[in-house]
Design a protein around this motif. Sequence first.
Motif, PDB file in Angstrom:
ATOM      1  N   UNK C  16       0.781  -1.212   0.081  1.00 18.62           N
ATOM      2  CA  UNK C  16       0.022   0.027  -0.145  1.00 18.62           C
ATOM      3  C   UNK C  16       0.836   1.472  -0.021  1.00 18.62           C
ATOM      4  N   UNK C  17       2.151   1.154   0.280  1.00 18.10           N
ATOM      5  CA  UNK C  17       3.075   2.336   0.300  1.00 18.10           C
ATOM      6  C   UNK C  17       3.949   2.385  -1.030  1.00 18.10           C
ATOM      7  N   UNK C  18       4.740   3.650  -1.145  1.00 15.44           N
ATOM      8  CA  UNK C  18       5.740   3.464  -2.275  1.00 15.44           C
ATOM      9  C   UNK C  18       7.017   2.900  -1.830  1.00 15.44           C
ATOM     10  N   UNK C  19       7.396   2.301  -3.047  1.00 15.76           N
ATOM     11  CA  UNK C  19       8.711   1.436  -2.866  1.00 15.76           C
ATOM     12  C   UNK C  19       9.492   1.818  -4.032  1.00 15.76           C
ATOM     13  N   UNK C  29      12.720   0.890 -10.836  1.00 13.92           N
ATOM     14  CA  UNK C  29      11.274   1.217 -10.724  1.00 13.92           C
ATOM     15  C   UNK C  29      10.669   1.789  -9.440  1.00 13.92           C
ATOM     16  N   UNK C  30       9.718   2.775  -9.338  1.00 11.66           N
ATOM     17  CA  UNK C  30       9.049   3.063  -8.189  1.00 11.66           C
ATOM     18  C   UNK C  30       7.551   3.036  -8.496  1.00 11.66           C
ATOM     19  N   UNK C  31       6.960   2.678  -7.333  1.00  9.96           N
ATOM     20  CA  UNK C  31       5.538   2.524  -7.526  1.00  9.96           C
ATOM     21  C   UNK C  31       4.914   2.115  -5.990  1.00  9.96           C
ATOM     22  N   UNK C  32       3.317   1.882  -6.075  1.00 12.99           N
ATOM     23  CA  UNK C  32       2.899   1.342  -4.798  1.00 12.99           C
ATOM     24  C   UNK C  32       2.746  -0.021  -4.797  1.00 12.99           C
ATOM     25  N   UNK C  33       3.462  -0.774  -3.680  1.00 12.82           N
ATOM     26  CA  UNK C  33       3.299  -2.105  -3.948  1.00 12.82           C
ATOM     27  C   UNK C  33       2.049  -2.481  -3.457  1.00 12.82           C
ATOM     28  N   UNK C  34       1.646  -3.546  -4.205  1.00 10.01           N
ATOM     29  CA  UNK C  34       0.210  -4.409  -4.138  1.00 10.01           C
ATOM     30  C   UNK C  34       0.314  -5.563  -3.582  1.00 10.01           C
ATOM     31  N   UNK C  35       1.610  -6.243  -3.740  1.00  6.58           N
ATOM     32  CA  UNK C  35       1.587  -7.636  -3.308  1.00  6.58           C
ATOM     33  C   UNK C  35       2.972  -8.281  -3.842  1.00  6.58           C
ATOM     34  N   UNK C  45       1.938  -0.832  -8.427  1.00  8.11           N
ATOM     35  CA  UNK C  45       0.945  -0.029  -9.434  1.00  8.11           C
ATOM     36  C   UNK C  45       1.463   1.506  -9.418  1.00  8.11           C
ATOM     37  N   UNK C  46       1.075   2.284 -10.439  1.00  3.47           N
ATOM     38  CA  UNK C  46       1.412   3.802 -10.512  1.00  3.47           C
ATOM     39  C   UNK C  46       2.865   3.700 -10.573  1.00  3.47           C
ATOM     40  N   UNK C  47       3.439   3.233 -11.609  1.00  3.75           N
ATOM     41  CA  UNK C  47       4.879   2.867 -11.565  1.00  3.75           C
ATOM     42  C   UNK C  47       5.571   3.952 -12.578  1.00  3.75           C
ATOM     43  N   UNK C  48       6.673   4.339 -12.020  1.00  6.29           N
ATOM     44  CA  UNK C  48       7.622   4.995 -12.898  1.00  6.29           C
ATOM     45  C   UNK C  48       8.815   3.961 -13.213  1.00  6.29           C
ATOM     46  N   UNK C  49       9.085   3.733 -14.507  1.00  9.01           N
ATOM     47  CA  UNK C  49      10.581   3.333 -14.866  1.00  9.01           C
ATOM     48  C   UNK C  49      11.644   4.146 -14.898  1.00  9.01           C
ATOM     49  N   UNK C  62       4.096   3.614 -15.998  1.00 10.57           N
ATOM     50  CA  UNK C  62       3.371   2.398 -16.369  1.00 10.57           C
ATOM     51  C   UNK C  62       2.048   2.109 -15.061  1.00 10.57           C
ATOM     52  N   UNK C  63       1.173   1.557 -15.612  1.00 13.37           N
ATOM     53  CA  UNK C  63       0.211   1.354 -14.607  1.00 13.37           C
ATOM     54  C   UNK C  63       0.493   0.059 -13.518  1.00 13.37           C
ATOM     55  N   UNK C  64      -0.298  -1.198 -13.899  1.00 10.50           N
ATOM     56  CA  UNK C  64       0.224  -2.155 -13.155  1.00 10.50           C
ATOM     57  C   UNK C  64       1.236  -3.167 -13.708  1.00 10.50           C
ATOM     58  N   UNK C  65       2.455  -3.378 -12.946  1.00 12.81           N
ATOM     59  CA  UNK C  65       3.882  -3.969 -13.377  1.00 12.81           C
ATOM     60  C   UNK C  65       4.015  -5.235 -12.419  1.00 12.81           C
TER      61      UNK C  65
END
Lengths: 84, 84, 84, 84, 84, 84, 84
Positions: C16-19, C29-35, C45-49, C62-65
């Motif tokens: 649920x947080x940024x990683x 990559x940075x984004x919100x960790x879904x699992x 989710x909500x990923x920047x590569x 990128x959206x989900x990765x």
Amino acid sequence: MASQILPLELIDRCIGSKIWVVMKGDREFSGTLLGFDDFVNMVLEDVTEFEITAEGIKQTKLSQTLLNGNNICMLIPGSSGPDS
Amino acid sequence: MASQILPLELIDRCIGSKIWVVMKGDREFSGTLLGFDDFVNMVLEDVTEFEITAEGIKQTKLSQTLLNGNNICMLIPGSSGPDS
Amino acid sequence: MASQILPLELIDRCIGSKIWVVMKGDREFSGTLLGFDDFVNMVLEDVTEFEITAEGIKQTKLSQTLLNGNNICMLIPGSSGPDS
Amino acid sequence: MASQILPLELIDRCIGSKIWVVMKGDREFSGTLLGFDDFVNMVLEDVTEFEITAEGIKQTKLSQTLLNGNNICMLIPGSSGPDS
Amino acid sequence: MASQILPLELIDRCIGSKIWVVMKGDREFSGTLLGFDDFVNMVLEDVTEFEITAEGIKQTKLSQTLLNGNNICMLIPGSSGPDS
Amino acid sequence: MASQILPLELIDRCIGSKIWVVMKGDREFSGTLLGFDDFVNMVLEDVTEFEITAEGIKQTKLSQTLLNGNNICMLIPGSSGPDS
Amino acid sequence: MASQILPLELIDRCIGSKIWVVMKGDREFSGTLLGFDDFVNMVLEDVTEFEITAEGIKQTKLSQTLLNGNNICMLIPGSSGPDS
């Protein structure tokens, strides 16, 4: 099967003695072997790191060091490294 | 088997202390060890990343960092990195 | 064994947080960790590569990765990448 | 453990939809996901292969293609590749 | 789980038919698939090897050939190689 | 499952016959196959080693040779190497 | 299955005799085989290391040496190395 020296048996005999460890890539280490496990991860003490560079061998002194067994290419018991 | 220090035992003793981690490739990290698992994945805190480049060593500060045990080449307990 | 933070426990806390994820090679990559799973394969989710090139850092949204755990070098919880 | 999306669960949801697969090295693929197994070997249909070369991105059309899970770096569900 | 085509099922359907195999590195093979095992080691017959060189694609004819599954990057059922 | 030739079955049929072995990297071997194990480690006799160099193919004669299955890329039963 | 020589059986017969070991990369070793284990880690005695460099083959004498089986590419029983 003929009488033989098993690799882990040889390492076990080295505990407390000097050993020279050549890693994959350009790093080598010599030091006193304190311990190891089944993956041949090793704990060394009074360590000299030898880094092979284009300008020659660069030496660094380290105290206790743990080496990843995966990255080890060869071991020479009783040796203090490329100089000896 | 002689009395010895097992590699995971050495890492366990480092919890709460500074450790210097050299990865495969050109990255090195120093920080306070918060924890590790059987694959030697490690959690560090108050981390300095050292990246070896042609122009010298580039330092970056990071808070909590998790390192993949697969990629670790060596560990030096008690050290704050290549400068120390 | 001293009280410690296990690596998978740290990742679990990040859901649920940024990683910020640094892969082997030149991708980050940075984004919100879904699992994630036991191999540390991760869903973001909500990923920047971030691709490190000779001309600088190239960013892609990128959206989900899904990232292959095998290829992950390090994780920095709470960070939005090399800029932050 | 917090509620989360497991990586294999995300892939399972993609069956019948477009997916973009980035391999280790310079190959990327987009296509409709027909199936996968526990090693994340994947079967794609109506595939476009993107090969990153010094002259730009070279596209090749393939019908059914099986990708070795070992070689996969990342997956982007719902995407048709680097153009989209 | 949605209805899907498992990777090994796809390979099994190819027995007796032409298949195009892209290996890691610069080798590709097309031929008739005679058999395979759980490691995706494959036996091909009436094989054409395609070697990608700076001067173009070099073709070599081989009779029966066994390919190491470890080294396989992707499989294209029904195809006779990069020309088709 | 269709009737097929399993990879290990093909190797077993080659015992006592010539086989051509292409390793990862630039080494190839031909010789008479004396035996193999489940890891496809192989024992060859009357071996010719072919080393691909910038100056052409360098041949070396060896008597009995054991090849590490891990490093094998492909096998061609009945062939005496790149010349045949 | 035809009568055959298993790879580990061949190594076992070499105990007490000279063996030539070619590693992945540019290192080769010859010496008397003292022992080995299931991972084909090997203990050699009276070792000559051959390092292939641009200037020719550099020889180094070592006493007892342990080689990591993972890094071994091929073994030639009864041989004293590239010179013999």
